[in-house]
Design a protein around this motif. Structure first.
Motif, short mmCIF file in Angstrom:
data_model
loop_
_atom_site.label_atom_id
_atom_site.label_comp_id
_atom_site.label_asym_id
_atom_site.label_seq_id
_atom_site.Cartn_x
_atom_site.Cartn_y
_atom_site.Cartn_z
N LEU A 104 13.40 16.53 1.58
CA LEU A 104 13.40 15.11 1.94
C LEU A 104 12.10 14.67 2.60
N ALA A 105 11.43 15.59 3.28
CA ALA A 105 10.19 15.23 3.98
C ALA A 105 9.17 14.64 3.03
N ARG A 106 9.04 15.21 1.85
CA ARG A 106 8.09 14.69 0.86
C ARG A 106 8.43 13.25 0.51
N GLU A 107 9.71 12.96 0.32
CA GLU A 107 10.14 11.61 -0.01
C GLU A 107 9.83 10.65 1.14
N VAL A 108 10.08 11.09 2.35
CA VAL A 108 9.87 10.24 3.52
C VAL A 108 8.37 9.94 3.70
N VAL A 109 7.53 10.97 3.61
CA VAL A 109 6.09 10.75 3.76
C VAL A 109 5.58 9.86 2.63
N THR A 110 6.09 10.04 1.43
CA THR A 110 5.72 9.17 0.31
C THR A 110 6.02 7.71 0.65
N LEU A 111 7.21 7.46 1.19
CA LEU A 111 7.58 6.09 1.54
C LEU A 111 6.72 5.54 2.67
N LEU A 112 6.39 6.38 3.65
CA LEU A 112 5.50 5.91 4.72
C LEU A 112 4.12 5.57 4.18
N CYS A 113 3.62 6.36 3.25
CA CYS A 113 2.32 6.06 2.63
C CYS A 113 2.40 4.75 1.85
N HIS A 114 3.46 4.59 1.10
CA HIS A 114 3.65 3.34 0.34
C HIS A 114 3.68 2.15 1.31
N TYR A 115 4.44 2.27 2.37
CA TYR A 115 4.51 1.20 3.35
C TYR A 115 3.14 0.93 3.97
N GLY A 116 2.45 1.98 4.40
CA GLY A 116 1.15 1.80 5.05
C GLY A 116 0.10 1.21 4.13
N PHE A 117 -0.01 1.75 2.92
CA PHE A 117 -1.07 1.31 2.02
C PHE A 117 -0.71 0.04 1.25
N THR A 118 0.49 -0.02 0.72
CA THR A 118 0.87 -1.13 -0.16
C THR A 118 1.39 -2.34 0.60
N VAL A 119 2.26 -2.09 1.57
CA VAL A 119 2.87 -3.20 2.30
C VAL A 119 1.95 -3.70 3.42
N ARG A 120 1.39 -2.77 4.20
CA ARG A 120 0.58 -3.16 5.36
C ARG A 120 -0.91 -3.30 5.04
N GLY A 121 -1.36 -2.79 3.90
CA GLY A 121 -2.77 -2.92 3.54
C GLY A 121 -3.69 -2.06 4.38
N LEU A 122 -3.19 -0.93 4.85
CA LEU A 122 -4.03 -0.04 5.66
C LEU A 122 -5.01 0.72 4.78
#
Length: 189
Positions: A104-122
């Motif tokens: 599950l950790a891989r899935e969670v980190v993937t979602l955090l990356c998606h949130y950070g890069f795609t949603v927040r524009g980091l």
């Protein structure tokens, strides 16, 4: 809500707090290794609990992790130290003991990356972890993070100074997998 076919990141609910407090915070050894701040006893329901439901802030985004399709609480995930000027943040996860070792950790980190890069524009995400946290290091490197350095004996963790490692990922290095979805999590996906 952000989700893959296995996990979802959602806002923290009041019902999550006692479970996270008991299984993640009150495990003194694990919590001491996961947080740079010293462990202190905190009463369940106290405003000082790191899991207390709080208003959104500019410098942190805290999520509860749930499994799909059951919706069972699996742990917590967060982006912290969000710097909107430099467009950077740190990420962290902590899974309940029963949910560790399931991929599950891989899935969670993937979602955090998606949130950070795609949603927040980091522009940059960083993982800071103990050098002995091999599962987190393996997860991060599999997702494209680069081991950038070792901070020798920089963390006081449960009775000893330990090495920390820093891993970084830039937005242009991120390849979002096709199974990251936004909106309501539907079991039929």
């Amino acid at each position: 809500m952000l989700h893959t076919t296995k996990v979802a990141l959602r806002a923290r609910h009041e019902a999550d707090v006692p479970v996270l407090q008991t299984e993640l915070y009150d495990d003194v050894v694990t919590r001491s290794r996961a947080d740079s701040r010293p462990w202190q006893p905190i009463a369940p329901g106290a405003a000082e609990s790191p899991y207390a439901v709080a208003a959104p802030s500019e410098d942190a985004a805290c999520f509860s992790v749930t499994t799909l399709p059951s919706g069972e609480l699996a742990g917590e995930a967060l982006l912290w130290g969000i710097d909107t000027h430099n467009r950077t943040a740190h990420l962290g996860i902590s899974l309940r003991p029963a949910f560790r070792g399931r991929g599950l950790a891989r899935e969670v980190v993937t979602l955090l990356c998606h949130y950070g890069f795609t949603v927040r524009g980091l522009h940059r995400l960083q993982v800071d972890t103990l050098a002995e946290n091999l599962p987190m290091i393996a997860t991060a490197t599999r997702l494209g993070f680069t081991l950038e350095g070792t901070l020798r004996r920089s963390a006081w963790s449960y009775g000893a100074h330990r090495d920390e490692v820093v891993l970084g990922l830039l937005a242009e290095e991120w390849t979002a997998p096709g199974d990251v979805l936004s909106g309501p999590a539907r079991p039929d996906r």
